[in-house]
Design an enzyme around this catalytic site. Structure first.
Site, short mmCIF file in Angstrom:
data_model
loop_
_atom_site.label_atom_id
_atom_site.label_comp_id
_atom_site.label_asym_id
_atom_site.label_seq_id
_atom_site.Cartn_x
_atom_site.Cartn_y
_atom_site.Cartn_z
N GLY A 1 51.62 57.46 17.74
CA GLY A 1 50.84 58.60 18.21
C GLY A 1 50.55 58.68 19.69
O GLY A 1 49.81 59.57 20.13
N TRP B 1 52.49 59.57 22.28
CA TRP B 1 52.96 60.83 22.88
C TRP B 1 52.12 62.00 22.39
O TRP B 1 51.82 62.93 23.15
CB TRP B 1 54.43 61.04 22.57
CG TRP B 1 55.35 60.31 23.51
CD1 TRP B 1 55.14 59.11 24.10
CD2 TRP B 1 56.63 60.76 23.99
NE1 TRP B 1 56.21 58.78 24.91
CE2 TRP B 1 57.12 59.76 24.85
CE3 TRP B 1 57.40 61.90 23.74
CZ2 TRP B 1 58.37 59.88 25.49
CZ3 TRP B 1 58.64 62.00 24.37
CH2 TRP B 1 59.11 61.01 25.24
N ASP C 1 56.39 62.56 11.32
CA ASP C 1 57.02 61.25 11.20
C ASP C 1 57.26 60.96 9.72
O ASP C 1 56.53 61.44 8.85
CB ASP C 1 56.12 60.15 11.80
CG ASP C 1 56.93 58.90 12.17
OD1 ASP C 1 57.09 58.65 13.38
OD2 ASP C 1 57.40 58.20 11.26
N ASP D 1 60.30 64.73 6.99
CA ASP D 1 61.61 64.55 7.63
C ASP D 1 62.01 65.85 8.32
O ASP D 1 62.14 66.89 7.67
CB ASP D 1 62.64 64.18 6.55
CG ASP D 1 64.02 63.84 7.11
OD1 ASP D 1 64.28 64.15 8.30
OD2 ASP D 1 64.83 63.29 6.36
N ASP E 1 60.58 60.52 21.07
CA ASP E 1 60.74 59.16 21.59
C ASP E 1 61.32 58.25 20.50
O ASP E 1 61.16 57.04 20.53
CB ASP E 1 59.39 58.62 22.08
CG ASP E 1 59.54 57.37 22.93
OD1 ASP E 1 60.52 57.28 23.70
OD2 ASP E 1 58.68 56.48 22.83
N LYS F 1 64.89 60.67 23.97
CA LYS F 1 65.35 59.39 24.48
C LYS F 1 66.80 59.15 24.09
O LYS F 1 67.22 59.44 22.97
CB LYS F 1 64.47 58.26 23.92
CG LYS F 1 64.92 56.86 24.33
CD LYS F 1 63.83 55.84 24.15
CE LYS F 1 63.40 55.64 22.73
NZ LYS F 1 62.30 54.66 22.62
#
Length: 223
Positions: free
Chosen positions: A78, A80, A98, A114, A138, A178
């Site tokens: 959590g 971000w 998540d 998902d 991320d 990322k």
């Protein structure tokens, strides 16, 4: 730019005991003990040191603005999401998604699901009450220790996040994810350059020096 404190020389800490720990576990724990961003995150109330990566990306690219609608993919634990809430303010909306169950983040909507599932995508859009202004990720896959394989796996994850972003972003929106440094993301880069006005790369100072992680930031979604 938010930087780690420079007065850390001579503060190196060793584990008091290594009994019962694997070599990899010892290395990780030692690195955590001596990571200034870990200490800074605890002091600032961020859930992870990764919060500083987003703060530094935002300082460079001005991704987060008051009133924005933001989606944080792979949001746990959590960090971000916390930064996004702080920067978009009360008029904004932040949704963290998540696969893992995640503790609530004040000011954000936290969903377990998902992002590849249509039903969960609809839940995100309903929570935003509209299209997103920023989709950020991320996420990283579990590593195998084989550099080429790990690179391909994170590129594949980035491509899935990009596909999601292309479906939910409002025109003018942004995407940040990322990747690892390497050449396998060519097709992804082409897609971003076709669908966004500008695509740039950055390695925040909070990224560990020995990490090959790199962030790609695409702005000005063309719709």
């Amino acid at each position: 730019m938010t930087k780690a404190p420079s007065n850390t020389r001579g503060l190196y800490q060793r584990l008091r005991t290594a009994e019962g720990r694997s070599t990899a576990s010892q290395r990780w724990l030692t690195r955590q003990l001596n990571d200034p961003y870990v200490r800074m995150a605890k002091e600032a109330g961020w859930r992870s040191r990764a919060a500083f990566k987003l703060i530094q990306l935002d300082e460079k690219f001005h991704l987060l603005k008051p009133g924005m609608r933001v989606v944080d993919l792979g949001a746990a634990p959590g960090g971000w999401t916390q930064v996004a809430v702080a920067r978009v303010g009360e008029r904004g909306k932040v949704v963290g998604l998540d696969l893992l169950e995640m503790d609530p983040v004040p000011g954000a909507t936290i969903l377990q699901g998902d992002f590849q599932e249509e039903a969960d995508e609809r839940r995100v859009l309903e929570a935003l009450d509209g299209q997103a202004d920023l989709v950020m990720s991320d996420m990283a896959p579990n590593t195998t220790g084989h550099a080429a394989t790990d690179h391909l796996r994170i590129v594949a994850l980035g491509e899935l996040a990009l596909d999601f972003a292309l479906r939910v972003l409002a025109p003018g929106g942004a995407f940040a994810t990322k990747l690892f440094q390497g050449g396998a993301q060519t097709e992804m880069q082409v897609t971003m350059k076709n669908r966004f006005a500008q695509v740039r790369h950055a390695k925040p100072e909070a990224s560990r020096k020995d990490s090959s992680e790199l962030y790609v930031v695409a702005t000005g979604f063309k719709g």
